[in-house]
Design a protein around this motif. Structure first.
Motif, short mmCIF file in Angstrom:
data_model
loop_
_atom_site.label_atom_id
_atom_site.label_comp_id
_atom_site.label_asym_id
_atom_site.label_seq_id
_atom_site.Cartn_x
_atom_site.Cartn_y
_atom_site.Cartn_z
N THR A 1 0.84 -1.19 0.00
CA THR A 1 0.00 0.00 0.00
C THR A 1 0.88 1.25 0.00
N VAL A 2 0.29 2.38 -0.29
CA VAL A 2 1.09 3.59 -0.49
C VAL A 2 1.84 3.99 0.77
N HIS A 3 1.19 3.87 1.93
CA HIS A 3 1.90 4.29 3.15
C HIS A 3 3.03 3.33 3.50
N VAL A 4 2.96 2.09 3.02
CA VAL A 4 4.05 1.13 3.23
C VAL A 4 5.17 1.37 2.22
N ALA A 5 4.81 1.58 0.97
CA ALA A 5 5.82 1.80 -0.08
C ALA A 5 6.51 3.15 0.09
N PHE A 6 5.82 4.12 0.65
CA PHE A 6 6.40 5.45 0.82
C PHE A 6 6.40 5.78 2.33
N ASP A 7 5.41 6.49 2.81
CA ASP A 7 5.26 6.77 4.24
C ASP A 7 3.86 7.33 4.45
N GLU A 8 3.44 7.44 5.70
CA GLU A 8 2.07 7.86 5.99
C GLU A 8 1.79 9.28 5.50
N ALA A 9 2.70 10.20 5.75
CA ALA A 9 2.47 11.58 5.34
C ALA A 9 2.32 11.69 3.82
N THR A 10 3.16 10.97 3.09
CA THR A 10 3.08 10.98 1.64
C THR A 10 1.78 10.35 1.16
N ALA A 11 1.33 9.31 1.85
CA ALA A 11 0.07 8.66 1.48
C ALA A 11 -1.11 9.62 1.66
N VAL A 12 -1.14 10.36 2.76
CA VAL A 12 -2.21 11.33 2.98
C VAL A 12 -2.20 12.38 1.87
N LEU A 13 -1.02 12.90 1.58
CA LEU A 13 -0.91 13.93 0.54
C LEU A 13 -1.26 13.38 -0.84
N ALA A 14 -0.86 12.14 -1.11
CA ALA A 14 -1.18 11.53 -2.41
C ALA A 14 -2.69 11.39 -2.57
N GLY A 15 -3.37 10.93 -1.52
CA GLY A 15 -4.81 10.84 -1.59
C GLY A 15 -5.46 12.19 -1.82
N ASP A 16 -5.01 13.20 -1.09
CA ASP A 16 -5.55 14.55 -1.27
C ASP A 16 -5.34 15.04 -2.70
N ALA A 17 -4.14 14.83 -3.22
CA ALA A 17 -3.81 15.30 -4.56
C ALA A 17 -4.61 14.56 -5.64
N LEU A 18 -4.85 13.27 -5.44
CA LEU A 18 -5.65 12.50 -6.40
C LEU A 18 -7.09 12.99 -6.42
N GLN A 19 -7.61 13.34 -5.26
CA GLN A 19 -9.00 13.81 -5.24
C GLN A 19 -9.11 15.16 -5.97
N SER A 20 -8.20 16.08 -5.72
CA SER A 20 -8.28 17.38 -6.40
C SER A 20 -8.05 17.21 -7.90
N LEU A 21 -7.17 16.29 -8.28
CA LEU A 21 -6.92 16.04 -9.70
C LEU A 21 -8.18 15.52 -10.38
N ALA A 22 -8.94 14.69 -9.70
CA ALA A 22 -10.17 14.14 -10.28
C ALA A 22 -11.12 15.25 -10.71
N PHE A 23 -11.29 16.24 -9.85
CA PHE A 23 -12.23 17.31 -10.18
C PHE A 23 -11.66 18.26 -11.24
N GLN A 24 -10.35 18.39 -11.29
CA GLN A 24 -9.75 19.18 -12.36
C GLN A 24 -9.97 18.50 -13.70
N VAL A 25 -9.74 17.20 -13.75
CA VAL A 25 -9.96 16.45 -14.99
C VAL A 25 -11.41 16.58 -15.45
N LEU A 26 -12.34 16.46 -14.52
CA LEU A 26 -13.76 16.52 -14.87
C LEU A 26 -14.16 17.94 -15.30
N ALA A 27 -13.62 18.94 -14.62
CA ALA A 27 -13.93 20.33 -14.97
C ALA A 27 -13.48 20.67 -16.38
N ARG A 28 -12.44 19.99 -16.86
CA ARG A 28 -11.91 20.24 -18.20
C ARG A 28 -12.47 19.30 -19.25
N ALA A 29 -13.51 18.57 -18.91
CA ALA A 29 -14.11 17.60 -19.83
C ALA A 29 -14.67 18.30 -21.07
#
Length: 295
Positions: free
Chosen positions: A100-128
């Motif tokens: 899992t991401v927090h194992v492969a990287f670390d917990e802080a990076t996993a939290v940030l990665a999740g946050d960044a993926l969520q914001s990216l999703a809405f950016q992609v959709l807004a540009r549809a």
């Protein structure tokens, strides 16, 4: 497992759209960008993107138009898995056969990665490449599905239900929990495909009925597999639900009743799709995959 050639083609489209949407790994912050790619590109069933394409095909929507909502819903799903696996949630070390991401990287990076993926999703959709009214409707649909009245709300109910038994946790409560935690994104995927295809309001209601039954069936099958499956096949830790005393269908009603509920949900899916006739073939195929899968 994908028998319908359209599904195989759509999966390839979804993978390409996701790879294109993710940030350049050669730019800083390198660790965060690598973690995002780890969360998204290392396999997965791609059920939600496939549902976007399959629902869109009912009205002949252009596949290129469906790429954005397909990628967006999978990015939200990927973010949810990253956070779900964290030690403060399910504390899992294995996802899609990989650390899992927090194992492969670390917990802080996993939290940030999740946050960044969520914001990216809405950016992609807004540009549809969809009409503005359709884009806004899809943004509203995905935001609802991801938030307190959807996936996050369901996760909160799941945390509260862990360890509960007896009258405190009824089957109705468990189904409501999973309608939010698992079902909301599945319903959003189907609805966004329908919106892109211009499906009329009555048709959208039928699609929502199908997706609601599919979302619950997907979770019931997940619960059964956690009991019967093995970690190598599942690509995640088997037996984790029982070890953590999670609220599941087998734990609450037993395996036989869980299988019977799965059969009933298949009937509900078929009834919801019947008015669409043969055009709903890909959606029917995805329904079968959800209930017959071994991982």
């Amino acid at each position: 497992m994908i028998a319908d050639p359209r599904l195989a083609g759509w999966r390839a489209r979804a993978d390409a759209a996701l790879a294109q949407a993710l940030p350049d790994p050669d730019l800083p912050p390198h660790r965060l960008r690598a973690a995002m790619r780890h969360a998204v590109l290392l396999g997965g069933k791609r059920m939600r993107p496939l549902l976007v394409y399959a629902a869109g095909s009912l009205g002949g929507a252009d596949e290129a138009t469906l790429d954005a909502p397909a990628a967006a819903v999978e990015l939200v799903h990927a973010y949810s898995l990253v956070h779900d696996d964290l030690p403060c949630m399910d504390d899992d070390a294995l996802r899609r056969g990989q650390p899992t991401v927090h194992v492969a990287f670390d917990e802080a990076t996993a939290v940030l990665a999740g946050d960044a993926l969520q914001s990216l999703a809405f950016q992609v959709l807004a540009r549809a490449a969809t009409p503005p009214a359709v884009t806004v409707a899809m943004l509203d649909t995905l935001a609802d599905a991801a938030g307190v009245v959807g996936m996050c709300g369901g996760q909160a109910l799941d945390v509260d239900a862990t360890g509960q038994r007896g009258p405190a946790l009824s089957i109705a409560h468990l189904e409501r929990l999973h309608a939010l935690k698992t079902g909301a994104l599945i319903r959003a995927a189907v609805r966004m495909g329908g919106l892109c295809a211009g499906i009329d309001p009555a048709g959208l209601v039928r699609l929502d009925d199908f997706a609601a039954a599919l979302g619950l069936a997907f979770q019931v099958r997940d619960d059964i597999l956690d009991v019967e499956g093995d970690s190598e096949t599942l690509g995640k830790t088997a037996g984790k639900d029982a070890a953590q005393d999670k609220a599941t269908f087998p734990a609450l009603i037993g395996m036989d009743a869980s299988r019977a509920r799965l059969d009933a949900l298949v009937t509900e899916m078929d009834a919801a799709l019947a008015p669409f006739g043969s055009a709903a073939g890909p959606l029917r195929a995805l329904g079968r995959l959800a209930v017959e899968r071994d991982r």
